[in-house]
Design a protein around this motif. Structure first.
Motif, PDB file in Angstrom:
ATOM      1  N   GLU A 123       0.821  -1.221   0.000  1.00  0.00           N
ATOM      2  CA  GLU A 123       0.000   0.000   0.000  1.00  0.00           C
ATOM      3  C   GLU A 123       0.851   1.266   0.000  1.00  0.00           C
ATOM      4  O   GLU A 123       0.511   2.252  -0.651  1.00  0.00           O
ATOM      5  N   ILE A 124       1.947   1.240   0.766  1.00  0.00           N
ATOM      6  CA  ILE A 124       2.768   2.461   0.875  1.00  0.00           C
ATOM      7  C   ILE A 124       3.442   2.776  -0.470  1.00  0.00           C
ATOM      8  O   ILE A 124       3.518   3.933  -0.879  1.00  0.00           O
ATOM      9  N   GLY A 129       3.388   6.407  -4.940  1.00  0.00           N
ATOM     10  CA  GLY A 129       3.217   6.520  -6.388  1.00  0.00           C
ATOM     11  C   GLY A 129       2.166   7.552  -6.754  1.00  0.00           C
ATOM     12  O   GLY A 129       2.351   8.343  -7.682  1.00  0.00           O
ATOM     13  N   ILE A 130       1.049   7.545  -6.027  1.00  0.00           N
ATOM     14  CA  ILE A 130      -0.021   8.511  -6.317  1.00  0.00           C
ATOM     15  C   ILE A 130       0.461   9.936  -6.046  1.00  0.00           C
ATOM     16  O   ILE A 130       0.165  10.864  -6.804  1.00  0.00           O
ATOM     17  N   LEU A 311     -10.722  16.389  -8.150  1.00  0.00           N
ATOM     18  CA  LEU A 311      -9.714  16.009  -7.157  1.00  0.00           C
ATOM     19  C   LEU A 311      -9.995  14.608  -6.614  1.00  0.00           C
ATOM     20  O   LEU A 311      -9.079  13.802  -6.440  1.00  0.00           O
ATOM     21  N   SER A 312     -11.284  14.313  -6.367  1.00  0.00           N
ATOM     22  CA  SER A 312     -11.611  12.985  -5.825  1.00  0.00           C
ATOM     23  C   SER A 312     -11.234  11.890  -6.803  1.00  0.00           C
ATOM     24  O   SER A 312     -10.840  10.798  -6.405  1.00  0.00           O
ATOM     25  N   ALA A 313     -11.368  12.194  -8.102  1.00  0.00           N
ATOM     26  CA  ALA A 313     -11.046  11.188  -9.111  1.00  0.00           C
ATOM     27  C   ALA A 313      -9.604  10.728  -8.965  1.00  0.00           C
ATOM     28  O   ALA A 313      -9.284   9.565  -9.230  1.00  0.00           O
ATOM     29  N   ALA A 318      -5.778   6.793  -3.970  1.00  0.00           N
ATOM     30  CA  ALA A 318      -4.949   6.598  -2.781  1.00  0.00           C
ATOM     31  C   ALA A 318      -5.570   5.594  -1.810  1.00  0.00           C
ATOM     32  O   ALA A 318      -4.856   4.917  -1.083  1.00  0.00           O
ATOM     33  N   VAL A 319      -6.896   5.519  -1.781  1.00  0.00           N
ATOM     34  CA  VAL A 319      -7.550   4.575  -0.856  1.00  0.00           C
ATOM     35  C   VAL A 319      -7.934   3.275  -1.558  1.00  0.00           C
ATOM     36  O   VAL A 319      -8.589   2.416  -0.967  1.00  0.00           O
TER      37      VAL A 319
END
Lengths: 420, 259
Positions: A123-124, A129-130, A311-313, A318-319
């Motif tokens: 995950e990290i 990466g994001i 922005l949410s897109a 990330a989640v």
């Protein structure tokens, strides 16, 4: 990992390495056990490193000749194109390099989506990466402003204006970003400063990205955990080095084609017109790699909600490790997910296409449907799929190619579940 | 491997079709065979020299070319006038220089190092002389228009009688290829307008082609060396790729795995 036992052969090497274990690091990097079944989609990590270094080197050279001033920026770019030795080459590599960088990063991201590389314990790596991707977009946007053409100026105006959607403080923030009451010289100089800074932030994050990768090791097309080192792995050098090198060379051929034979095809003609605050271009379009998000922004009728959606897109990615509830990583063993994956790819390409079109009529309708589907994929389909999907049996190791056909599979399964 | 190629080509197709999409909505441009297109594309020297003549005798009375210097006319890859010719061309222009030791501005004949002399002092003067429209600087004009050379070439030949349903203001002309079909520039070319030194027949079509070639060069003065270097670079990369491919096969033959 075995590299803790590493000791340099020479006395000098030992003396140095006891004080700064650079040789241990070098040994770790060459011996690093890598799954031997990595396919060519895995070569884009190396390609991206190449892109970053290319951008930094060409960028430094350009910065020596570029003048960050509203009255001189456009002229200084023409000076680079005409009078600086090989200036045209350096600039075209840098400008097309940005596009190649994004092409590679999109392949890298979609590879990760297909093979579930974002899932535990990686995950990290994914989140770093994001962040890198977000910084890349910021760097690319500010870089596009620097030639001070019409698209530079109006693109900067449109994007910075997005902040005015924030209630109460929005207008104030925009004025603060601009350093005045419109996009002007102060905006250009600060964008230049930040455009210079961000690549080095990215470089630092890339080091962390690779460090975090080297803790669990690479995911692989089968998506299973493997023993390292084992029959399933090969040392990074020479096996992966030469394979990455081969893929990089193929990538460079495509890159060279754009630089030498179609250097302006990815840009917009209006950016060869010097910025003019009094004349607005007929269509203001961002660079191709930002188009899907531009389409999402425009598909929401409300300005604030549009910005939030855009922005949410990105942030929703990330989640992703927690939205995807499936325990199986690779889409190879997830027949349903595989189909939804390709629908998502098509959806993003469609968003990119309508992002380049005027936001009206049928285009707007398509953009809205595609935006809704984008969020549906991450917020509904992925979580539900993890519970509902019947996955295919997963092999126990890379060297065991049979899916459930092996007689000792069941026995080995039992053994594994006991260990867990 | 195959998939990789497929994806690459799909993405490239989408990108390129996107960037051309606005141009595609408009009328088909006139086509001609440009010598500078393609892998080995080079400028036609004679056409560049004729194009310079058209520019300087026709266009230059309104359109500036501020990023070019007279020395460029003699540089390799361009019209390649001899240095003496370029010097003579430069000297035929009056350049404002100064201030001198008395603090006065003065005029002198142009030198190779001078930038092309501008037809107007500034944008406002250009607008005032052209009914409010600013004749754009021509240095990078072909790169600043969606259709590139084909667009400019067509526009120069696209003047027509306006259809009856289009009403034109004074000083506005109808052009088939102009965005919105209305243009403030009167048809700049007419058959025999210039007299070519090499005896080429100065038809509108010929002059359009020559001047557009010249504009392509002015926008991309290093186009020829770009094409030459590109070919070498790509051939080099392909050879290296093949060599690396076989080395890779050799190295990977030590493990049982496909590459």
């Amino acid at each position: 990992m075995s590299d803790h036992d590493y000791r340099p052969k020479s006395k000098v090497g030992q003396w140095f390495n006891d004080r700064l274990p650079l040789l241990t690091l070098a040994n770790h990097l060459t011996d690093y056990p890598t799954p031997k079944n990595l396919n060519y989609w895995w070569t884009f990590g190396g390609i991206l490193t190449f892109c970053l270094i290319t951008q930094i080197v060409t960028g430094l050279t350009l910065a020596m000749h570029y003048i960050a001033h509203a009255d001189m920026a456009f002229e200084s770019v023409e000076h680079i194109m005409r009078d600086v030795n090989y200036g045209w080459l350096i600039r075209y590599i840098h400008a097309n390099g940005a596009s190649m960088f994004f092409l590679a990063v999109y392949i890298h991201i979609f590879r990760s989506l297909f093979y579930g590389s974002y899932k535990a314990p990686r995950e990290i790596i994914w989140i770093i990466g994001i962040i890198i991707y977000l910084l890349m977009m910021a760097a690319a946007f500010m870089g596009y402003v620097l030639p001070w053409g019409q698209m530079s100026f109006w693109g900067a105006t449109v994007i910075t204006n997005l902040f005015s959607a924030i209630p109460l403080v929005g207008e104030g923030i925009v004025t603060w970003l601009w350093g005045g009451y419109s996009v002007d010289n102060p905006t250009l100089t600060r964008f230049f400063t930040l455009h210079y800074l961000i690549p080095f932030l990215i470089l630092g994050l890339v080091v962390l990205h690779i460090w975090a990768l080297h803790v669990p090791g690479n995911n692989n097309p089968v998506g299973i955990d493997i023993k390292k080192p084992s029959k399933d792995t090969v040392p990074f050098h020479p096996y992966i080095v030469i394979k990455d090198g081969f893929a990089l060379l193929m990538f460079m051929i495509v890159f060279a084609f754009f630089v030498f034979y179609a250097p302006n095809i990815l840009g917009h003609a209006d950016n060869y017109i010097e910025a003019n605050p009094m004349v607005t271009p007929a269509h203001i379009v961002p660079e191709w790699y930002l188009l899907p998000f531009y389409a999402i922004l425009r598909s929401v009728p409300d300005k604030l909600l549009g910005v939030v959606a855009m922005l949410s897109a990105i942030l929703i990615l990330a989640v992703l490790p927690w939205l995807d509830t499936s325990k199986i990583r690779s889409a190879v063993f997830r027949p349903l997910y595989k189909q939804f994956y390709w629908i998502l790819v098509a959806d993003v390409l469609i968003l990119g296409y309508v992002g380049a079109m005027p936001a009206e009529g049928l285009y707007l309708l398509i953009a809205r449907v595609a935006t809704a589907y984008y969020f549906l994929h991450f917020l509904v389909i992925l979580p539900v799929l993890g519970f509902k999907e019947k996955t295919l049996p997963v092999p126990l190791s890379i060297t065991e190619p049979v899916l459930g056909g092996s007689p000792n599979l069941a026995a080995a399964r039992n053994k594994e579940s006991k260990i867990e | 491997m195959k998939n990789l190629f497929k994806l690459f080509s799909i993405i490239i197709l989408i990108i390129t079709s996107n960037s051309n999409s606005f141009a595609a909505e408009k009328v088909e441009y006139l086509k001609t065979d440009w010598s500078f297109k393609g892998l080995f594309g080079k400028f036609d020297r004679a056409s560049l020299q004729r194009g310079y003549q058209v520019y300087t005798e026709v266009c230059a009375s309104c359109h500036s070319m501020k990023y070019l210097s007279y020395r460029n006319l003699a540089e390799p890859g361009g019209p390649e006038f001899s240095e003496a010719q370029a010097k003579a061309i430069a000297a035929s222009f009056e350049v404002t220089d100064g201030p001198n030791s008395d603090g006065e501005m003065f005029t002198r004949p142009g030198k190779l190092s001078d930038k092309f002399v501008m037809p107007y002092e500034n944008v406002k003067a250009a607008q005032a002389a052209n009914g409010g429209a600013y004749p754009p600087d021509m240095s990078v004009l072909v790169k600043a228009r969606g259709g590139g050379v084909d667009y400019i070439y067509s526009l120069l030949q696209g003047y027509e009688e306006a259809p009856s349903n289009v009403s034109l203001d004074d000083g506005v002309y109808y052009n088939k290829y102009m965005y919105g079909n209305k243009i403030r520039m009167a048809a700049p070319l007419s058959d025999g307008l210039v007299e070519y030194g090499d005896g080429t027949n100065a038809t509108v079509e010929q002059m359009s082609k020559d001047v557009t070639t010249f504009l392509m060069w002015s926008a991309e003065p290093h186009l020829e060396s770009r094409h030459q270097m590109g070919f070498k670079a790509i051939v080099y990369l392909i050879i290296l790729t093949v060599l690396v491919y076989f080395s890779m096969k050799r190295i990977w033959s030590r493990v049982e795995s496909e590459v």
